[in-house]
Write a protein that holds these residues in place. Structure first.
Motif, PDB file in Angstrom:
ATOM      1  N   GLY A 287       0.803  -1.213   0.000  1.00  0.00           N
ATOM      2  CA  GLY A 287       0.000   0.000   0.000  1.00  0.00           C
ATOM      3  C   GLY A 287       0.833   1.258   0.000  1.00  0.00           C
ATOM      4  O   GLY A 287       2.026   1.258   0.349  1.00  0.00           O
ATOM      5  N   GLY A 288       0.222   2.363  -0.409  1.00  0.00           N
ATOM      6  CA  GLY A 288       0.899   3.645  -0.453  1.00  0.00           C
ATOM      7  C   GLY A 288       1.454   4.053   0.904  1.00  0.00           C
ATOM      8  O   GLY A 288       0.843   3.819   1.939  1.00  0.00           O
ATOM      9  N   GLY A 289       2.651   4.652   0.906  1.00  0.00           N
ATOM     10  CA  GLY A 289       3.256   5.149   2.127  1.00  0.00           C
ATOM     11  C   GLY A 289       3.894   4.099   3.006  1.00  0.00           C
ATOM     12  O   GLY A 289       4.321   4.401   4.128  1.00  0.00           O
ATOM     13  N   CYS A 290       3.996   2.859   2.537  1.00  0.00           N
ATOM     14  CA  CYS A 290       4.616   1.804   3.345  1.00  0.00           C
ATOM     15  C   CYS A 290       6.139   1.979   3.397  1.00  0.00           C
ATOM     16  O   CYS A 290       6.754   2.521   2.480  1.00  0.00           O
ATOM     17  CB  CYS A 290       4.296   0.420   2.772  1.00  0.00           C
ATOM     18  N   VAL A 291       6.722   1.476   4.484  1.00  0.00           N
ATOM     19  CA  VAL A 291       8.175   1.465   4.656  1.00  0.00           C
ATOM     20  C   VAL A 291       8.585   0.035   4.984  1.00  0.00           C
ATOM     21  O   VAL A 291       8.045  -0.577   5.920  1.00  0.00           O
ATOM     22  CB  VAL A 291       8.624   2.417   5.781  1.00  0.00           C
ATOM     23  N   ILE A 292       9.514  -0.525   4.215  1.00  0.00           N
ATOM     24  CA  ILE A 292      10.010  -1.875   4.442  1.00  0.00           C
ATOM     25  C   ILE A 292      11.480  -1.783   4.817  1.00  0.00           C
ATOM     26  O   ILE A 292      12.307  -1.279   4.047  1.00  0.00           O
ATOM     27  CB  ILE A 292       9.822  -2.759   3.189  1.00  0.00           C
ATOM     28  N   GLY A 293      11.808  -2.233   6.044  1.00  0.00           N
ATOM     29  CA  GLY A 293      13.121  -2.018   6.628  1.00  0.00           C
ATOM     30  C   GLY A 293      14.202  -2.958   6.122  1.00  0.00           C
ATOM     31  O   GLY A 293      13.946  -3.870   5.328  1.00  0.00           O
ATOM     32  N   PRO A 294      15.431  -2.777   6.617  1.00  0.00           N
ATOM     33  CA  PRO A 294      16.584  -3.566   6.177  1.00  0.00           C
ATOM     34  C   PRO A 294      16.391  -5.064   6.421  1.00  0.00           C
ATOM     35  O   PRO A 294      15.876  -5.477   7.458  1.00  0.00           O
ATOM     36  CB  PRO A 294      17.735  -3.025   7.030  1.00  0.00           C
ATOM     37  N   HIS A 295      16.779  -5.845   5.435  1.00  0.00           N
ATOM     38  CA  HIS A 295      16.797  -7.315   5.515  1.00  0.00           C
ATOM     39  C   HIS A 295      15.417  -7.922   5.791  1.00  0.00           C
ATOM     40  O   HIS A 295      15.329  -9.076   6.211  1.00  0.00           O
ATOM     41  CB  HIS A 295      17.799  -7.768   6.583  1.00  0.00           C
ATOM     42  N   ALA A 296      14.366  -7.158   5.571  1.00  0.00           N
ATOM     43  CA  ALA A 296      13.014  -7.705   5.696  1.00  0.00           C
ATOM     44  C   ALA A 296      12.683  -8.518   4.445  1.00  0.00           C
ATOM     45  O   ALA A 296      13.163  -8.217   3.349  1.00  0.00           O
ATOM     46  CB  ALA A 296      11.992  -6.595   5.883  1.00  0.00           C
ATOM     47  N   SER A 297      11.862  -9.541   4.628  1.00  0.00           N
ATOM     48  CA  SER A 297      11.388 -10.342   3.506  1.00  0.00           C
ATOM     49  C   SER A 297       9.865 -10.372   3.540  1.00  0.00           C
ATOM     50  O   SER A 297       9.269 -10.690   4.572  1.00  0.00           O
ATOM     51  CB  SER A 297      11.933 -11.766   3.582  1.00  0.00           C
TER      52      SER A 297
END
Length: 360
Positions: A287-297
């Motif tokens: 979705g819009g505005g999401c943030v996916i952090g380091p080394h996340a899967s």
């Protein structure tokens, strides 16, 4: 012909999401369900659309008003029909009888995505007038928990409310109706009334025939429970949903997308930030505005708008996120710089861009 969208309801079966999200605004492929409903009515040539709303459903009004088109292409006229309290589908039809103005109207729920040809439904109703004409599609009674009709040509001999595996028919209601005001004589004068449970099973009645429109094998998905909400998003990306045709063209996406998308398809909303070390496996909706952090899967999941995936998180076949930013993201007007991207990279593209850095 006019249409009535029944939108004054909450997603009561969606666990914690139910306390914050309206059914009409649940996002499927990053668009609220009601967007698809409005689109289908517009494509059917409907002139006027009434939308039932109440004290708890004000965000529906805000969202639909934000969709208003330019003066040269305004689309159907939309009227919001206020309800002080929820009175059920039958109660809504009774209480807004004046909106119907003595003529039949298309009636659709705001929480079902269906591929019914509504223009064909209207033509069928005009050719075979009935108190109510119900659009049906083949369903397996052993696997489907909806309503069924027993057909006799263009009309029905009975309407079966949630009969379960015992249903003698496989014609399942899609939830799309054409309702003639004559049918409202069967609705109680006051109080709550479920049209499907309390009125349709009483049809046909004297001078009140029940019509059947065979819509053929069409897509239908009620998004009001967790598994079906998840499925509706995945089906949109994999091409099996009537919502699939509204997706943007698939491509490599922006800079670095191919490095982070291990396998597609992945729908990426606007203003999304994906760390260069994160990996996304499709089919996934972000979705819009999401943030996916380091080394996340993220694997075959649905991320609600505005969600933050912490570092080193593994998400698999999940619906993830909080709802505190959901409405704010949905109400942002789309623009040339705020469009979804559908990324479906090939193995060659992934290898070529494997060293890309930064966020997108």
């Amino acid at each position: 012909m006019k249409a009535l969208i029944l939108a004054n309801g909450r997603a009561t079966r969606l666990g914690p999401v139910s306390r914050a999200v309206l059914k009409a605004l649940l996002p499927v492929a990053n668009r609220p369900v009601i967007w698809y409903v409005l689109q289908s009515l517009r494509e059917a040539g409907v002139d006027e659309i009434g939308i039932t709303v109440g004290p708890d459903t004000r965000p529906v009004v805000d969202y639909v008003r934000a969709l208003e088109g330019p003066p040269e292409d305004p689309g159907p006229r939309v009227e919001f029909l206020w309800e002080d309290r929820r009175s059920g589908t039958g109660g809504a039809l009774r209480d807004h009888r004046a909106y119907l103005d003595g003529a039949p109207a298309v009636v659709v729920p705001a929480d079902i995505i269906a591929g019914v040809d509504l223009a064909a439904l209207v033509r069928h109703h005009r050719a075979h007038p009935a108190a109510v004409t119900v659009a049906v599609t083949p369903q397996d009674p052993a696997r489907w928990d909806g309503d069924f009709l027993v057909a006799d040509g263009p009309f029905a001999s009975s309407y079966l409310f949630k009969p379960g595996p015992a249903s003698p028919s496989c014609l399942g209601s899609t939830g799309a109706w054409v309702v003639d005001p004559r049918a409202l004589s069967l609705v109680p004068a006051r109080g709550f009334c479920d049209f499907s449970a309390q009125v349709l099973p009483r049809l046909p009645a004297r001078d009140l025939p029940l019509g059947v429109f065979d819509a053929g094998t069409v897509y239908q998905r009620d998004v009001g429970v967790p598994r079906r909400f998840y499925d509706s998003n995945i089906e949109a990306l994999t091409g099996s949903s009537s919502a699939s045709r509204y997706l943007p063209p698939a491509g490599p996406g922006g800079a670095g997308d191919a490095a982070r998308v291990a396998h597609g398809p992945v729908l990426i909303g606007p203003d999304v930030e994906v760390h260069r070390s994160a990996r996304i496996h499709g089919p996934t909706v972000i979705g819009g505005g999401c943030v996916i952090g380091p080394h996340a899967s993220v694997v075959s999941s649905v991320l609600l708008p505005g969600s933050v995936v912490p570092a080193h998180t593994l998400l698999s076949t999940s619906v993830f996120g909080t709802t505190d930013r959901l409405y704010a993201e949905l109400l942002k007007r789309p623009s040339r710089d705020r469009r979804d991207r559908l990324v479906d990279t090939s193995a060659d593209a992934v290898a070529r861009d494997a060293t890309a850095g930064g966020t997108s």
